[in-house]
Scaffold this motif. Structure first.
Motif, PDB file in Angstrom:
ATOM      1  N   VAL A  72      27.426  32.354  46.503  1.00 32.29           N
ATOM      2  CA  VAL A  72      28.479  33.320  46.303  1.00 32.29           C
ATOM      3  C   VAL A  72      29.922  32.680  46.126  1.00 32.29           C
ATOM      4  N   SER A  73      29.900  31.456  46.338  1.00 37.89           N
ATOM      5  CA  SER A  73      31.246  30.519  46.376  1.00 37.89           C
ATOM      6  C   SER A  73      31.149  29.678  44.898  1.00 37.89           C
ATOM      7  N   LEU A  74      30.147  29.702  44.113  1.00 40.05           N
ATOM      8  CA  LEU A  74      29.880  28.900  43.179  1.00 40.05           C
ATOM      9  C   LEU A  74      30.678  29.392  41.893  1.00 40.05           C
ATOM     10  N   TYR A  75      31.331  30.463  41.892  1.00 41.17           N
ATOM     11  CA  TYR A  75      32.115  31.235  40.842  1.00 41.17           C
ATOM     12  C   TYR A  75      30.948  31.824  39.766  1.00 41.17           C
ATOM     13  N   PRO A  76      30.006  32.520  40.267  1.00 42.23           N
ATOM     14  CA  PRO A  76      29.321  33.060  39.196  1.00 42.23           C
ATOM     15  C   PRO A  76      30.057  34.283  38.230  1.00 42.23           C
ATOM     16  N   GLU A  77      29.646  34.198  37.264  1.00 44.68           N
ATOM     17  CA  GLU A  77      30.055  35.345  36.295  1.00 44.68           C
ATOM     18  C   GLU A  77      29.513  36.719  36.638  1.00 44.68           C
ATOM     19  N   GLY A  78      30.204  37.792  36.499  1.00 43.86           N
ATOM     20  CA  GLY A  78      29.806  39.134  37.114  1.00 43.86           C
ATOM     21  C   GLY A  78      31.083  39.696  37.033  1.00 43.86           C
ATOM     22  N   GLU A 419      29.642  22.395  41.225  1.00 42.23           N
ATOM     23  CA  GLU A 419      28.596  22.258  40.259  1.00 42.23           C
ATOM     24  C   GLU A 419      29.057  22.278  38.753  1.00 42.23           C
ATOM     25  N   GLY A 420      30.278  22.088  38.553  1.00 40.09           N
ATOM     26  CA  GLY A 420      30.915  21.886  37.283  1.00 40.09           C
ATOM     27  C   GLY A 420      31.595  22.998  36.806  1.00 40.09           C
ATOM     28  N   ARG A 421      31.671  24.091  37.776  1.00 41.10           N
ATOM     29  CA  ARG A 421      32.146  25.443  37.235  1.00 41.10           C
ATOM     30  C   ARG A 421      33.717  25.538  37.753  1.00 41.10           C
ATOM     31  N   PRO A 422      34.621  25.369  36.707  1.00 34.19           N
ATOM     32  CA  PRO A 422      36.150  25.391  37.195  1.00 34.19           C
ATOM     33  C   PRO A 422      36.267  26.777  37.802  1.00 34.19           C
ATOM     34  N   VAL A 423      37.757  26.714  38.524  1.00 36.29           N
ATOM     35  CA  VAL A 423      38.067  27.836  39.227  1.00 36.29           C
ATOM     36  C   VAL A 423      38.340  28.912  37.936  1.00 36.29           C
ATOM     37  N   PRO A 424      37.966  30.345  38.366  1.00 43.86           N
ATOM     38  CA  PRO A 424      38.237  31.439  37.525  1.00 43.86           C
ATOM     39  C   PRO A 424      39.727  31.803  37.167  1.00 43.86           C
ATOM     40  N   PRO A 430      34.823  45.904  35.820  1.00 39.07           N
ATOM     41  CA  PRO A 430      33.586  46.571  36.298  1.00 39.07           C
ATOM     42  C   PRO A 430      32.704  46.688  35.239  1.00 39.07           C
ATOM     43  N   ASP A 431      31.575  46.359  35.299  1.00 39.09           N
ATOM     44  CA  ASP A 431      30.491  46.538  34.233  1.00 39.09           C
ATOM     45  C   ASP A 431      30.264  48.204  33.740  1.00 39.09           C
ATOM     46  N   THR A 432      30.535  48.833  34.620  1.00 39.57           N
ATOM     47  CA  THR A 432      30.462  50.412  34.231  1.00 39.57           C
ATOM     48  C   THR A 432      31.408  50.695  33.271  1.00 39.57           C
ATOM     49  N   GLU A 433      32.553  50.118  33.154  1.00 45.43           N
ATOM     50  CA  GLU A 433      33.742  50.548  32.174  1.00 45.43           C
ATOM     51  C   GLU A 433      33.051  50.452  30.735  1.00 45.43           C
ATOM     52  N   ASP A 434      32.355  49.591  30.476  1.00 42.98           N
ATOM     53  CA  ASP A 434      31.632  49.477  28.902  1.00 42.98           C
ATOM     54  C   ASP A 434      30.854  50.854  28.968  1.00 42.98           C
ATOM     55  N   PHE A 435      30.236  51.579  29.645  1.00 40.83           N
ATOM     56  CA  PHE A 435      29.476  52.655  29.577  1.00 40.83           C
ATOM     57  C   PHE A 435      30.466  53.797  29.657  1.00 40.83           C
ATOM     58  N   ASN A 436      31.222  54.007  30.918  1.00 46.46           N
ATOM     59  CA  ASN A 436      32.255  55.153  31.202  1.00 46.46           C
ATOM     60  C   ASN A 436      33.494  55.294  30.252  1.00 46.46           C
ATOM     61  N   ASP A 453      34.513  39.337  28.010  1.00 52.25           N
ATOM     62  CA  ASP A 453      35.142  39.829  29.366  1.00 52.25           C
ATOM     63  C   ASP A 453      34.782  38.699  30.320  1.00 52.25           C
ATOM     64  N   SER A 454      35.420  37.762  30.240  1.00 48.70           N
ATOM     65  CA  SER A 454      34.888  36.489  30.758  1.00 48.70           C
ATOM     66  C   SER A 454      36.080  36.293  32.084  1.00 48.70           C
ATOM     67  N   ILE A 455      35.457  35.469  33.149  1.00 48.06           N
ATOM     68  CA  ILE A 455      36.120  35.199  34.127  1.00 48.06           C
ATOM     69  C   ILE A 455      36.993  34.286  33.945  1.00 48.06           C
ATOM     70  N   TYR A 456      36.833  33.530  32.755  1.00 44.24           N
ATOM     71  CA  TYR A 456      37.901  32.086  32.253  1.00 44.24           C
ATOM     72  C   TYR A 456      38.885  32.684  31.039  1.00 44.24           C
ATOM     73  N   GLY A 457      38.816  34.140  31.078  1.00 43.44           N
ATOM     74  CA  GLY A 457      40.110  34.456  30.127  1.00 43.44           C
ATOM     75  C   GLY A 457      41.275  34.154  30.996  1.00 43.44           C
ATOM     76  N   THR A 458      42.553  34.472  30.199  1.00 45.81           N
ATOM     77  CA  THR A 458      43.661  34.200  30.864  1.00 45.81           C
ATOM     78  C   THR A 458      44.633  35.556  30.710  1.00 45.81           C
ATOM     79  N   VAL A 459      45.125  35.941  31.782  1.00 50.94           N
ATOM     80  CA  VAL A 459      45.982  37.124  31.954  1.00 50.94           C
ATOM     81  C   VAL A 459      47.412  36.791  31.240  1.00 50.94           C
ATOM     82  N   TRP A 460      48.194  37.866  30.921  1.00 50.65           N
ATOM     83  CA  TRP A 460      49.385  37.537  30.044  1.00 50.65           C
ATOM     84  C   TRP A 460      50.414  36.568  30.559  1.00 50.65           C
ATOM     85  N   TRP A 461      50.627  36.426  31.715  1.00 56.06           N
ATOM     86  CA  TRP A 461      51.645  35.674  32.227  1.00 56.06           C
ATOM     87  C   TRP A 461      51.209  34.144  32.591  1.00 56.06           C
TER      88      TRP A 461
END
Length: 463
Positions: A72-78, A419-424, A430-436, A453-461
Protein backbone atom coordinates in the motif's frame (compact mmCIF):
# COMPACT_ATOMS: atom_id res chain seq x y z
CA UNK A 1 -18.69 15.23 23.79
CA UNK A 2 -22.24 13.88 23.86
CA UNK A 3 -23.33 17.34 22.73
CA UNK A 4 -21.33 16.97 19.52
CA UNK A 5 -22.73 13.55 18.76
CA UNK A 6 -26.17 15.16 18.97
CA UNK A 7 -24.93 17.94 16.68
CA UNK A 8 -23.89 15.32 14.15
CA UNK A 9 -27.37 13.81 14.37
CA UNK A 10 -28.94 17.24 13.83
CA UNK A 11 -26.80 17.77 10.75
CA UNK A 12 -27.77 14.45 9.25
CA UNK A 13 -31.44 15.19 9.87
CA UNK A 14 -31.15 18.54 8.14
CA UNK A 15 -29.81 16.97 4.96
CA UNK A 16 -32.31 14.11 4.64
CA UNK A 17 -35.75 14.45 3.12
CA UNK A 18 -38.81 12.82 4.78
CA UNK A 19 -42.29 12.15 3.55
CA UNK A 20 -45.24 13.94 5.11
CA UNK A 21 -46.27 10.65 6.73
CA UNK A 22 -42.79 10.17 8.23
CA UNK A 23 -42.85 13.68 9.62
CA UNK A 24 -46.20 13.08 11.30
CA UNK A 25 -45.14 9.97 13.21
CA UNK A 26 -41.40 10.49 13.75
CA UNK A 27 -41.21 13.99 15.23
CA UNK A 28 -39.65 14.10 18.67
CA UNK A 29 -40.79 17.37 20.31
CA UNK A 30 -37.68 17.36 22.49
CA UNK A 31 -35.17 17.31 19.60
CA UNK A 32 -35.17 19.94 16.86
CA UNK A 33 -35.45 18.56 13.34
CA UNK A 34 -32.89 20.88 11.77
CA UNK A 35 -29.40 21.94 12.69
CA UNK A 36 -28.61 25.59 13.31
CA UNK A 37 -25.86 27.42 11.46
CA UNK A 38 -23.27 26.99 14.20
CA UNK A 39 -24.15 23.32 14.60
CA UNK A 40 -23.57 22.77 10.89
CA UNK A 41 -20.24 24.57 11.22
CA UNK A 42 -19.35 22.35 14.18
CA UNK A 43 -20.18 19.26 12.16
CA UNK A 44 -17.90 20.46 9.35
CA UNK A 45 -15.14 20.95 11.93
CA UNK A 46 -15.44 17.30 12.95
CA UNK A 47 -14.00 16.45 9.51
CA UNK A 48 -10.85 18.54 10.03
CA UNK A 49 -8.69 15.68 11.38
CA UNK A 50 -9.44 13.71 8.20
CA UNK A 51 -7.39 16.27 6.25
CA UNK A 52 -4.19 15.05 7.89
CA UNK A 53 -4.87 11.73 9.67
CA UNK A 54 -4.14 9.32 6.85
CA UNK A 55 -1.38 6.78 6.18
CA UNK A 56 -1.54 7.75 2.50
CA UNK A 57 -0.56 11.33 3.28
CA UNK A 58 2.34 10.15 5.44
CA UNK A 59 3.55 7.85 2.67
CA UNK A 60 3.43 10.65 0.09
CA UNK A 61 5.60 12.82 2.37
CA UNK A 62 7.79 9.81 3.26
CA UNK A 63 7.39 10.33 6.99
CA UNK A 64 6.27 6.76 7.71
CA UNK A 65 7.28 3.39 6.32
CA UNK A 66 4.81 0.50 6.21
CA UNK A 67 5.99 -2.49 8.24
CA UNK A 68 3.34 -5.10 7.38
CA UNK A 69 1.36 -4.44 4.18
CA UNK A 70 4.13 -2.75 2.27
CA UNK A 71 2.30 -2.84 -1.05
CA UNK A 72 0.00 0.00 0.00
CA UNK A 73 3.01 2.31 0.34
CA UNK A 74 4.54 1.53 -3.05
CA UNK A 75 2.46 4.19 -4.85
CA UNK A 76 0.08 1.91 -6.75
CA UNK A 77 -1.99 3.48 -9.49
CA UNK A 78 -5.63 3.77 -8.54
CA UNK A 79 -8.51 6.11 -7.91
CA UNK A 80 -8.99 8.01 -4.67
CA UNK A 81 -12.31 9.10 -3.24
CA UNK A 82 -13.07 12.84 -2.95
CA UNK A 83 -16.83 12.52 -2.43
CA UNK A 84 -16.56 12.79 1.36
CA UNK A 85 -15.46 16.42 0.99
CA UNK A 86 -18.69 17.28 -0.80
CA UNK A 87 -21.09 15.02 1.09
CA UNK A 88 -19.83 16.04 4.52
CA UNK A 89 -18.10 19.32 5.42
CA UNK A 90 -18.68 21.26 2.20
CA UNK A 91 -22.41 20.48 2.09
CA UNK A 92 -22.77 21.58 5.71
CA UNK A 93 -20.93 24.83 5.04
CA UNK A 94 -22.83 25.51 1.81
CA UNK A 95 -26.08 25.07 3.72
CA UNK A 96 -24.96 27.79 6.14
CA UNK A 97 -23.92 30.14 3.33
CA UNK A 98 -27.26 29.66 1.56
CA UNK A 99 -29.30 30.25 4.74
CA UNK A 100 -28.27 33.75 5.81
CA UNK A 101 -31.83 34.87 6.56
CA UNK A 102 -32.47 31.80 8.72
CA UNK A 103 -29.31 31.95 10.86
CA UNK A 104 -29.89 32.56 14.56
CA UNK A 105 -28.12 35.72 15.78
CA UNK A 106 -28.46 34.43 19.34
CA UNK A 107 -25.62 32.00 18.46
CA UNK A 108 -23.35 34.89 17.46
CA UNK A 109 -23.42 37.61 14.82
CA UNK A 110 -24.71 36.26 11.54
CA UNK A 111 -21.85 37.98 9.71
CA UNK A 112 -19.39 35.98 11.80
CA UNK A 113 -21.17 32.67 11.21
CA UNK A 114 -20.94 33.33 7.48
CA UNK A 115 -17.29 34.37 7.74
CA UNK A 116 -16.32 31.16 9.55
CA UNK A 117 -18.22 29.08 6.99
CA UNK A 118 -16.31 30.84 4.19
CA UNK A 119 -12.93 30.29 5.85
CA UNK A 120 -13.62 26.60 6.38
CA UNK A 121 -15.01 26.21 2.86
CA UNK A 122 -11.81 27.73 1.47
CA UNK A 123 -9.66 25.45 3.61
CA UNK A 124 -11.44 22.27 2.55
CA UNK A 125 -11.45 23.27 -1.12
CA UNK A 126 -7.76 24.21 -0.97
CA UNK A 127 -6.97 20.70 0.22
CA UNK A 128 -9.26 19.21 -2.40
CA UNK A 129 -7.84 21.01 -5.43
CA UNK A 130 -4.22 20.62 -4.35
CA UNK A 131 -4.61 16.85 -4.21
CA UNK A 132 -6.56 16.23 -7.43
CA UNK A 133 -6.20 19.37 -9.59
CA UNK A 134 -9.34 20.68 -11.31
CA UNK A 135 -12.46 19.72 -9.35
CA UNK A 136 -16.17 20.65 -9.33
CA UNK A 137 -16.56 24.04 -7.67
CA UNK A 138 -19.02 26.59 -9.08
CA UNK A 139 -21.59 23.93 -10.07
CA UNK A 140 -21.00 21.69 -7.06
CA UNK A 141 -23.18 21.30 -3.94
CA UNK A 142 -26.46 21.93 -5.78
CA UNK A 143 -28.07 18.65 -4.78
CA UNK A 144 -30.64 17.28 -7.22
CA UNK A 145 -30.43 20.47 -9.29
CA UNK A 146 -27.17 19.27 -10.78
CA UNK A 147 -25.79 15.75 -10.37
CA UNK A 148 -23.09 16.28 -13.03
CA UNK A 149 -21.15 19.44 -12.14
CA UNK A 150 -18.42 20.77 -14.41
CA UNK A 151 -14.81 20.77 -13.23
CA UNK A 152 -13.39 24.25 -12.60
CA UNK A 153 -9.76 24.92 -13.38
CA UNK A 154 -7.45 25.01 -10.38
CA UNK A 155 -6.37 28.53 -11.33
CA UNK A 156 -9.97 29.77 -11.18
CA UNK A 157 -10.57 27.94 -7.91
CA UNK A 158 -7.56 29.65 -6.34
CA UNK A 159 -8.85 33.01 -7.55
CA UNK A 160 -12.28 32.31 -6.04
CA UNK A 161 -10.82 31.13 -2.75
CA UNK A 162 -8.69 34.25 -2.39
CA UNK A 163 -11.83 36.33 -2.93
CA UNK A 164 -13.82 34.20 -0.46
CA UNK A 165 -11.19 34.65 2.25
CA UNK A 166 -11.03 38.39 1.64
CA UNK A 167 -14.82 38.57 2.02
CA UNK A 168 -14.55 36.72 5.32
CA UNK A 169 -11.84 39.05 6.57
CA UNK A 170 -13.83 42.17 5.74
CA UNK A 171 -17.15 41.03 7.24
CA UNK A 172 -15.99 39.88 10.68
CA UNK A 173 -17.47 42.01 13.45
CA UNK A 174 -17.24 42.03 17.24
CA UNK A 175 -18.87 39.07 18.96
CA UNK A 176 -18.09 35.37 19.35
CA UNK A 177 -20.07 32.47 17.90
CA UNK A 178 -21.36 29.31 19.59
CA UNK A 179 -20.48 25.65 19.05
CA UNK A 180 -16.97 26.37 17.77
CA UNK A 181 -14.82 23.28 18.39
CA UNK A 182 -11.45 24.80 17.49
CA UNK A 183 -11.33 28.45 18.58
CA UNK A 184 -14.16 28.60 21.10
CA UNK A 185 -15.88 31.26 19.00
CA UNK A 186 -12.93 33.69 19.11
CA UNK A 187 -13.30 35.71 15.91
CA UNK A 188 -9.89 37.35 16.13
CA UNK A 189 -8.35 33.91 15.77
CA UNK A 190 -10.64 33.08 12.84
CA UNK A 191 -9.59 36.33 11.18
CA UNK A 192 -5.91 35.44 11.57
CA UNK A 193 -6.56 31.93 10.27
CA UNK A 194 -8.30 33.20 7.13
CA UNK A 195 -5.47 35.60 6.35
CA UNK A 196 -2.85 32.95 7.12
CA UNK A 197 -4.54 30.61 4.66
CA UNK A 198 -4.30 33.34 2.03
CA UNK A 199 -0.60 33.70 2.83
CA UNK A 200 0.10 29.98 2.47
CA UNK A 201 -2.02 29.68 -0.66
CA UNK A 202 -0.12 32.60 -2.18
CA UNK A 203 3.20 30.90 -1.51
CA UNK A 204 1.93 27.84 -3.36
CA UNK A 205 1.87 29.94 -6.54
CA UNK A 206 5.55 30.87 -6.32
CA UNK A 207 6.56 28.89 -9.41
CA UNK A 208 3.51 29.36 -11.63
CA UNK A 209 2.78 33.08 -11.12
CA UNK A 210 5.33 34.83 -8.86
CA UNK A 211 3.79 38.28 -9.19
CA UNK A 212 0.30 37.14 -8.28
CA UNK A 213 1.83 35.15 -5.44
CA UNK A 214 3.72 38.16 -4.11
CA UNK A 215 0.72 40.47 -4.32
CA UNK A 216 -1.57 38.07 -2.47
CA UNK A 217 1.12 37.28 0.09
CA UNK A 218 1.65 40.92 1.00
CA UNK A 219 -2.07 41.66 1.10
CA UNK A 220 -2.59 38.78 3.53
CA UNK A 221 0.24 39.97 5.76
CA UNK A 222 -1.19 43.47 5.82
CA UNK A 223 -4.59 42.13 6.93
CA UNK A 224 -3.04 40.30 9.86
CA UNK A 225 -1.81 36.71 10.14
CA UNK A 226 -1.01 34.41 13.08
CA UNK A 227 1.48 35.81 15.58
CA UNK A 228 1.56 33.14 18.30
CA UNK A 229 1.26 29.37 18.60
CA UNK A 230 -2.09 29.93 20.29
CA UNK A 231 -3.41 31.16 16.93
CA UNK A 232 -2.74 27.82 15.22
CA UNK A 233 -5.62 25.76 13.87
CA UNK A 234 -5.52 22.67 16.07
CA UNK A 235 -8.15 19.99 16.45
CA UNK A 236 -7.98 18.68 20.00
CA UNK A 237 -9.17 15.11 20.36
CA UNK A 238 -10.65 13.90 23.62
CA UNK A 239 -9.99 10.91 25.85
CA UNK A 240 -13.37 9.67 24.71
CA UNK A 241 -14.22 6.99 22.17
CA UNK A 242 -16.65 9.36 20.43
CA UNK A 243 -13.90 11.80 19.48
CA UNK A 244 -10.58 10.03 19.71
CA UNK A 245 -7.42 10.27 17.68
CA UNK A 246 -7.32 8.21 14.46
CA UNK A 247 -3.85 6.89 15.30
CA UNK A 248 -4.97 5.77 18.74
CA UNK A 249 -7.64 3.66 17.11
CA UNK A 250 -5.23 2.28 14.52
CA UNK A 251 -2.21 1.66 16.76
CA UNK A 252 -3.23 1.35 20.41
CA UNK A 253 -6.74 -0.09 20.31
CA UNK A 254 -6.03 -2.28 17.28
CA UNK A 255 -2.60 -3.31 18.58
CA UNK A 256 -0.97 -2.64 15.21
CA UNK A 257 2.72 -1.98 14.69
CA UNK A 258 2.30 -1.07 11.07
CA UNK A 259 4.14 2.25 10.88
CA UNK A 260 7.75 3.18 11.60
CA UNK A 261 9.54 6.46 10.98
CA UNK A 262 11.55 6.49 7.76
CA UNK A 263 15.31 6.43 7.55
CA UNK A 264 15.24 9.85 5.87
CA UNK A 265 13.37 11.51 8.73
CA UNK A 266 15.38 9.89 11.52
CA UNK A 267 18.70 10.60 9.84
CA UNK A 268 17.69 14.24 9.42
CA UNK A 269 16.85 14.60 13.11
CA UNK A 270 18.96 12.17 15.13
CA UNK A 271 22.49 13.47 14.31
CA UNK A 272 21.57 16.97 15.55
CA UNK A 273 19.64 15.76 18.63
CA UNK A 274 16.45 17.32 17.36
CA UNK A 275 14.22 17.52 20.47
CA UNK A 276 11.12 16.79 18.38
CA UNK A 277 12.29 13.26 17.55
CA UNK A 278 11.41 11.99 21.04
CA UNK A 279 7.84 13.11 20.40
CA UNK A 280 7.62 11.81 16.86
CA UNK A 281 8.87 8.29 17.65
CA UNK A 282 9.59 5.74 20.32
CA UNK A 283 13.11 4.28 20.47
CA UNK A 284 13.44 0.88 18.84
CA UNK A 285 12.72 -1.81 21.42
CA UNK A 286 15.69 -3.94 20.37
CA UNK A 287 18.40 -1.28 20.69
CA UNK A 288 16.84 1.58 22.62
CA UNK A 289 18.01 3.89 19.81
CA UNK A 290 16.07 5.89 17.24
CA UNK A 291 16.33 3.88 14.04
CA UNK A 292 14.41 4.61 10.86
CA UNK A 293 13.07 2.01 8.48
CA UNK A 294 13.89 2.16 4.74
CA UNK A 295 10.81 3.41 2.89
CA UNK A 296 9.22 0.74 0.70
CA UNK A 297 11.18 -2.11 2.31
CA UNK A 298 9.56 -5.32 1.08
CA UNK A 299 11.53 -7.91 3.04
CA UNK A 300 10.00 -9.42 6.16
CA UNK A 301 11.13 -7.38 9.14
CA UNK A 302 10.80 -7.33 12.89
CA UNK A 303 9.17 -4.17 14.19
CA UNK A 304 11.36 -4.28 17.31
CA UNK A 305 14.26 -3.14 15.13
CA UNK A 306 12.76 0.24 14.23
CA UNK A 307 11.30 3.36 15.81
CA UNK A 308 7.53 3.21 15.67
CA UNK A 309 5.14 6.13 16.00
CA UNK A 310 5.62 7.97 19.28
CA UNK A 311 3.28 7.48 22.23
CA UNK A 312 2.40 11.19 22.17
CA UNK A 313 1.31 10.90 18.53
CA UNK A 314 -0.87 7.86 19.20
CA UNK A 315 -2.45 9.10 22.46
CA UNK A 316 -6.24 8.99 22.52
CA UNK A 317 -6.52 12.76 23.02
CA UNK A 318 -3.59 13.80 20.83
CA UNK A 319 -4.09 17.05 18.91
CA UNK A 320 -3.98 17.37 15.14
CA UNK A 321 -1.94 20.36 13.95
CA UNK A 322 -3.51 21.69 10.75
CA UNK A 323 -2.45 25.29 10.05
CA UNK A 324 0.20 26.53 12.43
CA UNK A 325 2.10 29.65 13.39
CA UNK A 326 5.46 28.01 12.56
CA UNK A 327 4.14 27.36 9.04
CA UNK A 328 3.42 31.07 8.70
CA UNK A 329 6.92 31.91 9.95
CA UNK A 330 8.56 29.53 7.47
CA UNK A 331 6.44 31.11 4.73
CA UNK A 332 7.59 34.61 5.67
CA UNK A 333 11.22 33.42 5.79
CA UNK A 334 10.85 32.05 2.26
CA UNK A 335 9.10 35.20 1.05
CA UNK A 336 11.96 37.27 2.46
CA UNK A 337 14.46 35.09 0.63
CA UNK A 338 12.47 35.68 -2.57
CA UNK A 339 12.51 39.46 -1.90
CA UNK A 340 8.73 39.61 -1.66
CA UNK A 341 8.87 41.22 1.77
CA UNK A 342 11.38 43.34 3.68
CA UNK A 343 11.60 41.03 6.70
CA UNK A 344 14.86 39.20 7.44
CA UNK A 345 14.81 35.59 6.27
CA UNK A 346 17.19 34.27 8.92
CA UNK A 347 15.25 35.87 11.77
CA UNK A 348 12.00 34.26 10.67
CA UNK A 349 13.68 30.93 9.96
CA UNK A 350 15.10 30.78 13.47
CA UNK A 351 11.82 31.85 15.01
CA UNK A 352 9.94 29.22 12.99
CA UNK A 353 12.16 26.45 14.35
CA UNK A 354 11.85 27.79 17.89
CA UNK A 355 8.05 27.86 17.70
CA UNK A 356 7.98 24.42 16.07
CA UNK A 357 9.99 22.94 18.92
CA UNK A 358 7.66 24.68 21.38
CA UNK A 359 4.59 23.30 19.58
CA UNK A 360 5.83 19.72 19.64
CA UNK A 361 7.70 19.54 22.96
CA UNK A 362 6.12 22.28 25.08
CA UNK A 363 9.53 23.83 25.79
CA UNK A 364 12.23 25.94 24.09
CA UNK A 365 15.00 24.91 26.47
CA UNK A 366 18.23 24.43 24.51
CA UNK A 367 16.67 25.58 21.25
CA UNK A 368 19.32 28.25 20.60
CA UNK A 369 22.08 25.64 20.79
CA UNK A 370 20.07 23.34 18.55
CA UNK A 371 19.60 26.01 15.88
CA UNK A 372 23.26 27.08 16.01
CA UNK A 373 24.51 23.69 14.76
CA UNK A 374 25.93 23.90 11.22
CA UNK A 375 23.46 21.29 9.94
CA UNK A 376 20.51 23.38 11.19
CA UNK A 377 21.68 27.00 11.07
CA UNK A 378 20.39 29.27 8.34
CA UNK A 379 22.57 29.04 5.22
CA UNK A 380 22.25 32.02 2.86
CA UNK A 381 23.80 30.01 0.05
CA UNK A 382 21.10 27.33 0.32
CA UNK A 383 18.33 29.26 2.03
CA UNK A 384 15.31 27.81 0.20
CA UNK A 385 16.55 24.27 0.69
CA UNK A 386 17.22 24.79 4.40
CA UNK A 387 13.82 26.46 4.94
CA UNK A 388 12.04 23.69 3.04
CA UNK A 389 13.77 20.89 4.94
CA UNK A 390 12.98 22.38 8.34
CA UNK A 391 9.38 23.02 7.23
CA UNK A 392 9.15 19.33 6.25
CA UNK A 393 10.32 18.26 9.70
CA UNK A 394 7.80 20.61 11.31
CA UNK A 395 4.88 19.32 9.20
CA UNK A 396 5.24 15.76 10.51
CA UNK A 397 1.89 13.93 10.43
CA UNK A 398 0.40 16.59 8.16
CA UNK A 399 1.52 14.55 5.20
CA UNK A 400 -0.65 15.97 2.43
CA UNK A 401 0.53 19.51 3.17
CA UNK A 402 4.17 18.41 3.34
CA UNK A 403 3.70 16.55 0.04
CA UNK A 404 2.31 19.71 -1.60
CA UNK A 405 5.31 21.70 -0.40
CA UNK A 406 7.64 18.99 -1.70
CA UNK A 407 5.93 19.14 -5.10
CA UNK A 408 6.33 22.93 -5.15
CA UNK A 409 9.95 23.19 -3.96
CA UNK A 410 11.53 19.82 -4.69
CA UNK A 411 12.87 19.65 -1.13
CA UNK A 412 13.77 17.46 0.61
CA UNK A 413 15.50 16.19 -2.51
CA UNK A 414 16.32 12.72 -1.22
CA UNK A 415 12.91 11.03 -1.36
CA UNK A 416 13.30 7.42 -2.45
CA UNK A 417 11.54 5.60 -5.29
CA UNK A 418 10.26 2.29 -3.93
CA UNK A 419 10.70 -0.42 -6.58
CA UNK A 420 11.52 2.36 -9.04
CA UNK A 421 8.22 4.20 -8.58
CA UNK A 422 8.58 7.98 -8.17
CA UNK A 423 6.50 9.88 -5.64
CA UNK A 424 3.10 10.69 -7.21
CA UNK A 425 2.40 14.29 -8.16
CA UNK A 426 -1.38 14.13 -7.71
CA UNK A 427 -4.19 11.77 -6.74
CA UNK A 428 -6.31 10.05 -9.37
CA UNK A 429 -9.99 10.96 -9.52
CA UNK A 430 -12.64 8.55 -8.20
CA UNK A 431 -13.17 5.91 -10.86
CA UNK A 432 -16.95 6.33 -10.57
CA UNK A 433 -16.64 9.82 -12.07
CA UNK A 434 -15.96 8.21 -15.44
CA UNK A 435 -19.44 6.69 -15.20
CA UNK A 436 -21.48 9.19 -13.19
CA UNK A 437 -20.09 12.43 -14.66
CA UNK A 438 -18.38 11.20 -17.80
CA UNK A 439 -18.47 14.28 -20.05
CA UNK A 440 -17.13 16.67 -17.41
CA UNK A 441 -14.65 14.12 -16.11
CA UNK A 442 -13.23 13.39 -19.56
CA UNK A 443 -13.02 17.09 -20.42
CA UNK A 444 -11.07 17.82 -17.22
CA UNK A 445 -8.68 14.91 -17.70
CA UNK A 446 -8.05 15.85 -21.34
CA UNK A 447 -7.53 19.54 -20.45
CA UNK A 448 -5.01 18.86 -17.70
CA UNK A 449 -3.31 15.56 -18.45
CA UNK A 450 -3.77 14.78 -22.13
CA UNK A 451 -6.53 12.29 -21.45
CA UNK A 452 -4.79 10.07 -18.86
CA UNK A 453 -5.98 10.24 -15.24
CA UNK A 454 -2.53 9.41 -13.91
CA UNK A 455 -1.01 9.91 -10.47
CA UNK A 456 1.95 11.40 -12.34
CA UNK A 457 0.07 14.26 -13.95
CA UNK A 458 0.91 17.68 -12.56
CA UNK A 459 -1.50 20.19 -11.10
CA UNK A 460 -1.56 23.77 -12.38
CA UNK A 461 0.82 25.32 -9.84
CA UNK A 462 3.33 22.45 -10.00
CA UNK A 463 5.57 23.90 -12.69
Amino acid sequence: MKKYIIILLFCNLSLLGCSEFDEDINVNPNIPGEASGTQLIANAQLYLPSLSSSPQGEFLAQYLAETQYVGVSLYPEGSTNFYWFYEGPLMNLETVLNSEEDLNAAEGPVANQLAVAKILKAYFYWNLTDRWGDVPYTEALQGNKNFTPAYDTQESIYSNLFALLKEANSQIVAGDIDNDLVYGGNMEKWKKLGNSLRLLMALRLSEVDPQWAQDEFNAAMADGVMNTNDDSLVFQHLADANNQNYWYDQVVESNREWWALTVNLVEEMKPVDDPRLEVYANPARESGEFIGMPYGETEAIGTEEYSLLGSDITAQDAPVYLVTYPQVLFAIAEAAERDWVTEDAETYYNLAIEKSVLQWTGSTEGVDEFISQPEVAFDPANALERISEQRWIHLFMNGYEAWSEWRRTGFPNDFVQPEGRPVPTRLAYPDTEDFNNADNFNEAVERQFGGEDSIYGTVWWDE
